[in-house]
Design a protein around this motif. Structure first.
Motif, PDB file in Angstrom:
ATOM      1  N   GLY A 135      -8.623  -3.121   1.773  1.00 50.89           N
ATOM      2  CA  GLY A 135      -7.753  -2.018   1.409  1.00 50.89           C
ATOM      3  C   GLY A 135      -7.001  -1.429   2.589  1.00 50.89           C
ATOM      4  N   PRO A 136      -6.275  -0.333   2.363  1.00 51.95           N
ATOM      5  CA  PRO A 136      -5.408   0.252   3.389  1.00 51.95           C
ATOM      6  C   PRO A 136      -6.134   0.635   4.677  1.00 51.95           C
ATOM      7  CG  PRO A 136      -4.937   1.201   1.239  1.00 51.95           C
ATOM      8  CD  PRO A 136      -6.161   0.374   1.070  1.00 51.95           C
ATOM      9  N   VAL A 137      -7.354   1.139   4.569  1.00 55.89           N
ATOM     10  CA  VAL A 137      -8.096   1.536   5.777  1.00 55.89           C
ATOM     11  C   VAL A 137      -8.372   0.314   6.649  1.00 55.89           C
ATOM     12  CG1 VAL A 137     -10.266   2.480   6.640  1.00 55.89           C
ATOM     13  CG2 VAL A 137      -9.126   3.572   4.709  1.00 55.89           C
ATOM     14  N   ALA A 138      -8.824  -0.782   6.015  1.00 57.21           N
ATOM     15  CA  ALA A 138      -9.102  -2.010   6.752  1.00 57.21           C
ATOM     16  C   ALA A 138      -7.826  -2.587   7.366  1.00 57.21           C
ATOM     17  CB  ALA A 138      -9.756  -3.037   5.836  1.00 57.21           C
TER      18      ALA A 138
ATOM     19  N   GLU B 227      -4.795  -9.178   0.947  1.00 56.16           N
ATOM     20  CA  GLU B 227      -3.975  -8.402   1.881  1.00 56.16           C
ATOM     21  C   GLU B 227      -4.715  -8.164   3.194  1.00 56.16           C
ATOM     22  OE1 GLU B 227      -1.587  -4.111   2.011  1.00 56.16           O
ATOM     23  OE2 GLU B 227      -3.174  -4.447   0.550  1.00 56.16           O
ATOM     24  N   THR B 228      -6.000  -7.879   3.106  1.00 60.98           N
ATOM     25  CA  THR B 228      -6.801  -7.653   4.310  1.00 60.98           C
ATOM     26  C   THR B 228      -6.937  -8.934   5.115  1.00 60.98           C
ATOM     27  OG1 THR B 228      -8.023  -5.927   3.128  1.00 60.98           O
ATOM     28  CG2 THR B 228      -9.014  -6.777   5.156  1.00 60.98           C
TER      29      THR B 228
ATOM     30  N   LEU C 253      -6.039  -9.855   9.057  1.00 62.86           N
ATOM     31  CA  LEU C 253      -6.939 -10.548   9.981  1.00 62.86           C
ATOM     32  C   LEU C 253      -6.219 -11.705  10.670  1.00 62.86           C
ATOM     33  CD1 LEU C 253     -10.275 -10.656   7.949  1.00 62.86           C
ATOM     34  CD2 LEU C 253     -10.079  -9.863  10.316  1.00 62.86           C
ATOM     35  N   VAL C 254      -5.517 -12.504   9.885  1.00 61.77           N
ATOM     36  CA  VAL C 254      -4.783 -13.648  10.444  1.00 61.77           C
ATOM     37  C   VAL C 254      -3.735 -13.174  11.447  1.00 61.77           C
ATOM     38  CG1 VAL C 254      -3.198 -15.536   9.886  1.00 61.77           C
ATOM     39  CG2 VAL C 254      -5.208 -15.128   8.449  1.00 61.77           C
ATOM     40  N   ALA C 255      -3.042 -12.106  11.108  1.00 56.01           N
ATOM     41  CA  ALA C 255      -1.996 -11.578  11.991  1.00 56.01           C
ATOM     42  C   ALA C 255      -2.569 -11.036  13.300  1.00 56.01           C
ATOM     43  CB  ALA C 255      -1.218 -10.479  11.276  1.00 56.01           C
TER      44      ALA C 255
END
Length: 258
Positions: free
Chosen positions: A157-160, A194-195, A199-201
């Motif tokens: 989610g947005p926090v992660a 999305e999370t 991570l990949v980025a």
């Protein structure tokens, strides 16, 4: 307790949680390991559950939007996951910063690197963070992203995503619900997808850890292409046609003996 009563309890537990471990059933029911294994074999023969190494799973195919829990997935292809993790762990250098995504194969990777000192580990996996907190080597730093917890014990989610956008790791160890030559790396959970993209980025290099059973499985959402993967580590049951397709896209393919 009669055998029929014991099997009813086992079946009820499997249906409630999606999976059970033999060791947990031995403790709960107060009988021997062999007795539990015979019970599971009988229930499997009767078509009431699926017997796997170390326990049993509830019946039912996995749909593209269905997300199994961490306990259920941890029983599948365990030997392959451990072999993959041991091979991938050889890429980790003392003092480096690594990312570990949520998942059962990446959890085995965390086991394999827990004794390496001076690591900084960024993860959105609650089990990975707990494992390293309890048994990690001196000097290790664990950064847990925060977020909303999923059935697979990922924080998403947005926090992660916000946390990951400010972080950078040398090497990311990435799991996937499914891997396919056309759809790439997929997950049934849109928010987890999305999370995973974040991570990949965050990573300079991406190492995909996926056993051979993952090939051809397609989840609801793609979070990375095979071309985003620098190293793909899988087991020796990986089909020959799949090896050809993977080699055309990933930076490097490593096959390990399980």
């Amino acid at each position: 307790m009669l055998a029929s009563q014991r099997r009813s309890v086992i079946l009820e537990l499997v249906e409630e949680s999606g999976a059970v471990k033999v060791s947990d059933l031995v403790e709960r029911l107060g009988v021997s390991d062999m007795t539990i294994r015979r019970d599971i074999e009988r229930l499997s023969t009767d078509g009431l559950l699926e017997r796997v190494h170390g326990g049993a799973l509830a019946l039912g195919g996995t749909r593209s939007s269905e997300e199994p829990g961490f306990s259920a997935k941890s029983l599948l292809q365990l030997a392959q996951k451990q072999a993959i993790a041991r091979a991938a762990a050889q890429r980790v250098e003392v003092g480096s910063a690594i990312g570990i995504s949520a998942g059962t194969t990446t959890y085995e990777l965390a086991r394999a690197v827990k004794d390496i000192p001076q690591l900084t580990v960024v993860t959105n996996s609650v089990p990975v963070a707990q494992l390293l907190h309890e048994s990690g080597a001196p000097g290790q730093t664990v950064v847990l992203t925060g977020g909303v917890r999923t059935p697979s014990d990922a924080l998403v989610g947005p926090v992660a995503v916000s946390a990951l956008r400010a972080l950078h790791v040398d090497l990311l160890f990435l799991g996937a619900h499914g891997v396919d030559g056309r759809t790439g790396l997929t997950t049934p959970n849109l928010v987890e997808s999305e999370t995973n993209r974040a991570l990949v980025a965050s990573a300079r290099h991406v190492c995909l850890l996926a056993d051979s059973s993952k090939w051809g499985t397609v989840g609801l959402s793609t979070f990375a292409d095979l071309a985003d993967v620098d190293l793909f580590v899988t087991d020796d049951a990986f089909p020959e046609r799949a090896r050809e397709a993977a080699r055309e896209s990933v930076g490097s393919l490593e096959i390990v003996e399980a």
